[in-house]
Design a protein around this motif. Structure first.
Motif, PDB file in Angstrom:
ATOM      1  N   ILE A 190       0.850  -1.187   0.000  1.00 28.93           N
ATOM      2  CA  ILE A 190       0.000   0.000   0.000  1.00 28.93           C
ATOM      3  C   ILE A 190       0.883   1.232   0.000  1.00 28.93           C
ATOM      4  O   ILE A 190       2.015   1.194   0.459  1.00 28.93           O
ATOM      5  N   ASN A 191       0.354   2.306  -0.518  1.00 26.72           N
ATOM      6  CA  ASN A 191       0.997   3.610  -0.426  1.00 26.72           C
ATOM      7  C   ASN A 191       0.347   4.313   0.751  1.00 26.72           C
ATOM      8  O   ASN A 191      -0.863   4.576   0.734  1.00 26.72           O
ATOM      9  N   SER A 192       1.106   4.587   1.798  1.00 28.31           N
ATOM     10  CA  SER A 192       0.521   5.122   3.031  1.00 28.31           C
ATOM     11  C   SER A 192      -0.137   6.488   2.813  1.00 28.31           C
ATOM     12  O   SER A 192      -1.189   6.767   3.396  1.00 28.31           O
ATOM     13  N   LEU A 193       0.448   7.346   1.981  1.00 29.96           N
ATOM     14  CA  LEU A 193      -0.138   8.671   1.754  1.00 29.96           C
ATOM     15  C   LEU A 193      -1.472   8.570   1.024  1.00 29.96           C
ATOM     16  O   LEU A 193      -2.453   9.209   1.409  1.00 29.96           O
ATOM     17  N   ARG A 194      -1.518   7.752  -0.006  1.00 29.15           N
ATOM     18  CA  ARG A 194      -2.767   7.561  -0.740  1.00 29.15           C
ATOM     19  C   ARG A 194      -3.808   6.905   0.149  1.00 29.15           C
ATOM     20  O   ARG A 194      -4.982   7.284   0.149  1.00 29.15           O
ATOM     21  N   SER A 195      -3.395   5.907   0.916  1.00 24.97           N
ATOM     22  CA  SER A 195      -4.316   5.191   1.791  1.00 24.97           C
ATOM     23  C   SER A 195      -4.887   6.111   2.861  1.00 24.97           C
ATOM     24  O   SER A 195      -6.081   6.058   3.161  1.00 24.97           O
ATOM     25  N   ALA A 196      -4.049   6.967   3.427  1.00 24.21           N
ATOM     26  CA  ALA A 196      -4.522   7.931   4.424  1.00 24.21           C
ATOM     27  C   ALA A 196      -5.523   8.890   3.791  1.00 24.21           C
ATOM     28  O   ALA A 196      -6.556   9.219   4.399  1.00 24.21           O
ATOM     29  N   PHE A 197      -5.262   9.304   2.562  1.00 22.88           N
ATOM     30  CA  PHE A 197      -6.184  10.184   1.844  1.00 22.88           C
ATOM     31  C   PHE A 197      -7.534   9.500   1.647  1.00 22.88           C
ATOM     32  O   PHE A 197      -8.586  10.086   1.910  1.00 22.88           O
ATOM     33  N   VAL A 198      -7.513   8.249   1.204  1.00 21.93           N
ATOM     34  CA  VAL A 198      -8.746   7.489   0.972  1.00 21.93           C
ATOM     35  C   VAL A 198      -9.526   7.312   2.280  1.00 21.93           C
ATOM     36  O   VAL A 198     -10.751   7.407   2.306  1.00 21.93           O
ATOM     37  N   CYS A 199      -8.812   7.068   3.369  1.00 19.20           N
ATOM     38  CA  CYS A 199      -9.449   6.862   4.681  1.00 19.20           C
ATOM     39  C   CYS A 199      -9.793   8.172   5.378  1.00 19.20           C
ATOM     40  O   CYS A 199     -10.366   8.154   6.471  1.00 19.20           O
ATOM     41  N   LYS A 200      -9.421   9.295   4.755  1.00 20.57           N
ATOM     42  CA  LYS A 200      -9.689  10.624   5.312  1.00 20.57           C
ATOM     43  C   LYS A 200      -9.095  10.797   6.717  1.00 20.57           C
ATOM     44  O   LYS A 200      -9.755  11.258   7.655  1.00 20.57           O
ATOM     45  N   CYS A 201      -7.839  10.385   6.839  1.00 17.28           N
ATOM     46  CA  CYS A 201      -7.128  10.548   8.102  1.00 17.28           C
ATOM     47  C   CYS A 201      -5.706  11.021   7.803  1.00 17.28           C
ATOM     48  O   CYS A 201      -5.278  11.033   6.656  1.00 17.28           O
ATOM     49  N   SER A 202      -4.994  11.379   8.837  1.00 21.51           N
ATOM     50  CA  SER A 202      -3.610  11.817   8.652  1.00 21.51           C
ATOM     51  C   SER A 202      -2.717  10.608   8.364  1.00 21.51           C
ATOM     52  O   SER A 202      -3.049   9.475   8.737  1.00 21.51           O
ATOM     53  N   ASP A 203      -1.596  10.878   7.724  1.00 19.46           N
ATOM     54  CA  ASP A 203      -0.630   9.799   7.467  1.00 19.46           C
ATOM     55  C   ASP A 203      -0.103   9.235   8.783  1.00 19.46           C
ATOM     56  O   ASP A 203       0.077   8.033   8.920  1.00 19.46           O
ATOM     57  N   ASP A 204       0.089  10.111   9.781  1.00 18.37           N
ATOM     58  CA  ASP A 204       0.561   9.663  11.098  1.00 18.37           C
ATOM     59  C   ASP A 204      -0.420   8.679  11.733  1.00 18.37           C
ATOM     60  O   ASP A 204      -0.018   7.649  12.270  1.00 18.37           O
ATOM     61  N   LEU A 205      -1.713   8.990  11.683  1.00 18.19           N
ATOM     62  CA  LEU A 205      -2.707   8.098  12.259  1.00 18.19           C
ATOM     63  C   LEU A 205      -2.734   6.776  11.489  1.00 18.19           C
ATOM     64  O   LEU A 205      -2.840   5.714  12.088  1.00 18.19           O
ATOM     65  N   PHE A 206      -2.614   6.871  10.166  1.00 19.18           N
ATOM     66  CA  PHE A 206      -2.614   5.652   9.352  1.00 19.18           C
ATOM     67  C   PHE A 206      -1.454   4.744   9.767  1.00 19.18           C
ATOM     68  O   PHE A 206      -1.649   3.556  10.015  1.00 19.18           O
ATOM     69  N   ILE A 207      -0.259   5.297   9.849  1.00 21.15           N
ATOM     70  CA  ILE A 207       0.923   4.526  10.233  1.00 21.15           C
ATOM     71  C   ILE A 207       0.781   3.993  11.660  1.00 21.15           C
ATOM     72  O   ILE A 207       1.108   2.834  11.939  1.00 21.15           O
ATOM     73  N   GLU A 208       0.256   4.817  12.567  1.00 23.67           N
ATOM     74  CA  GLU A 208       0.059   4.396  13.952  1.00 23.67           C
ATOM     75  C   GLU A 208      -0.880   3.182  14.025  1.00 23.67           C
ATOM     76  O   GLU A 208      -0.681   2.272  14.828  1.00 23.67           O
ATOM     77  N   THR A 209      -1.903   3.162  13.183  1.00 22.78           N
ATOM     78  CA  THR A 209      -2.856   2.056  13.165  1.00 22.78           C
ATOM     79  C   THR A 209      -2.198   0.744  12.738  1.00 22.78           C
ATOM     80  O   THR A 209      -2.594  -0.325  13.188  1.00 22.78           O
ATOM     81  N   LEU A 210      -1.176   0.842  11.921  1.00 17.70           N
ATOM     82  CA  LEU A 210      -0.468  -0.360  11.457  1.00 17.70           C
ATOM     83  C   LEU A 210       0.321  -1.028  12.567  1.00 17.70           C
ATOM     84  O   LEU A 210       0.609  -2.224  12.500  1.00 17.70           O
ATOM     85  N   ASP A 211       0.685  -0.284  13.605  1.00 22.01           N
ATOM     86  CA  ASP A 211       1.458  -0.831  14.723  1.00 22.01           C
ATOM     87  C   ASP A 211       0.616  -1.631  15.616  1.00 22.01           C
ATOM     88  O   ASP A 211       0.076  -2.409  15.915  1.00 22.01           O
TER      89      ASP A 211
END
Length: 87
Positions: free
Chosen positions: A66-87
């Motif tokens: 996945i591309n984290s920036l694109r995925s965060a955009f699709v999920c309407k959240c920040s990239d930081d929150l997206f990455i944090e969720t992966l942990d």
């Protein structure tokens, strides 16, 4: 940023059928929201997790990118929150 992921136990719950070449669905337990691990997530993190399940459902391999920036955009959240969720 490209990230390679693998969802643990995917095959145990979503077995590939021999007569289906491209799945358009995945199995989601009706007790999904009752799970303590899901209940501990924020609403945005639940959206991220469901998004990841949909992306994995499209993948033909155990590992998927996945591309984290694109995925965060699709999920309407920040990239930081997206990455944090992966942990």
């Amino acid at each position: 940023m490209l990230i390679t992921l693998r969802i643990t136990n995917w095959k145990a719950h979503n077995q590939k059928r021999k007569d289906v070449f491209k799945n358009s669905w995945f199995k989601l337990s009706n007790s999904f929201f009752d799970s303590p691990s899901i209940a501990s997530l924020s609403n945005d993190q639940v959206i991220v997790w469901i998004y990841l399940l949909t992306i994995r459902g499209k993948s033909q391999t155990d590992d998927f990118e996945i591309n984290s920036l694109r995925s965060a955009f699709v999920c309407k959240c920040s990239d930081d929150l997206f990455i944090e969720t992966l942990d």
